[in-house]
Design a protein around this motif. Structure first.
Motif, PDB file in Angstrom:
ATOM      1  N   ALA A 211      -1.551   0.419   4.697  1.00  0.00           N
ATOM      2  CA  ALA A 211      -2.064  -0.809   5.305  1.00  0.00           C
ATOM      3  C   ALA A 211      -1.785  -2.039   4.433  1.00  0.00           C
ATOM      4  N   ASN A 212      -1.517  -1.826   3.138  1.00  0.00           N
ATOM      5  CA  ASN A 212      -1.244  -2.917   2.192  1.00  0.00           C
ATOM      6  C   ASN A 212       0.068  -2.652   1.458  1.00  0.00           C
ATOM      7  N   PRO A 213       1.190  -2.737   2.159  1.00  0.00           N
ATOM      8  CA  PRO A 213       2.479  -2.363   1.556  1.00  0.00           C
ATOM      9  C   PRO A 213       2.916  -3.254   0.395  1.00  0.00           C
ATOM     10  N   ASP A 214       2.393  -4.467   0.297  1.00  0.00           N
ATOM     11  CA  ASP A 214       2.769  -5.362  -0.796  1.00  0.00           C
ATOM     12  C   ASP A 214       1.948  -5.135  -2.059  1.00  0.00           C
ATOM     13  N   ALA A 215       0.942  -4.288  -1.979  1.00  0.00           N
ATOM     14  CA  ALA A 215       0.085  -4.024  -3.138  1.00  0.00           C
ATOM     15  C   ALA A 215       0.838  -3.179  -4.166  1.00  0.00           C
TER      16      ALA A 215
END
Length: 147
Positions: free
Chosen positions: A47-51
């Motif tokens: 859900a947070n691929p840039d993390a």
């Protein structure tokens, strides 16, 4: 460093394999960590691929260092107790073995070593064990598994 470790280091320089140890300092929990289940939540990262990705224990890697060294790496199947009897007690403590696992024998192990690069591949370092000889560490043994 004792005499045995110096001798192993000398032999590793002559006959061993050159590897790069990769150490990670991890002190900050990743936001994906589930305290209820005591594990990372893969769905959170989806859900947070840039993390930032975290390590196996759910920590963010804050500092990674690399050190080159000469070591011995042997296929685990070749390291039966009859071939390396002096280390047999320690080899049994390395944990469950999978196909294609290898045994790492090194006179020095950088602190917080998690990985090594060898033969064009990345290997995970499992269960490093300090083998005492006399009153100090003689060698380190670890199971290494290709990633």
């Amino acid at each position: 460093m004792n005499k045995t470790a110096r001798n192993i280091m000398k032999q590793a320089r002559k006959r061993g394999q050159m590897v790069t140890f990769i150490s990670e300092e991890s002190t900050t929990r990743c936001p994906c960590w589930s305290s209820d289940f005591q594990q990372s939540d893969v769905a959170w990262h989806e859900a947070n691929p840039d993390a930032t990705e975290c390590n196996d224990q759910g920590f963010l890697v804050s500092l990674a260092t690399s050190v080159e060294a000469n070591v011995f790496i042997l296929p685990y199947a070749a390291t039966s107790r009859t071939e390396i009897p002096v280390f047999s007690h320690f080899i049994e403590k390395l944990g469950p073995v999978k196909n294609d696992d290898h045994l790492l024998i090194t006179p020095e192990m950088p602190e917080n070593t998690k990985w090594l690069e060898w033969s064009g591949a990345k290997w995970h370092v499992h269960n490093p064990i300090a083998v005492p000889i006399g009153s100090s560490t003689g060698v380190w043994l670890a199971l290494v598994r290709r990633v």
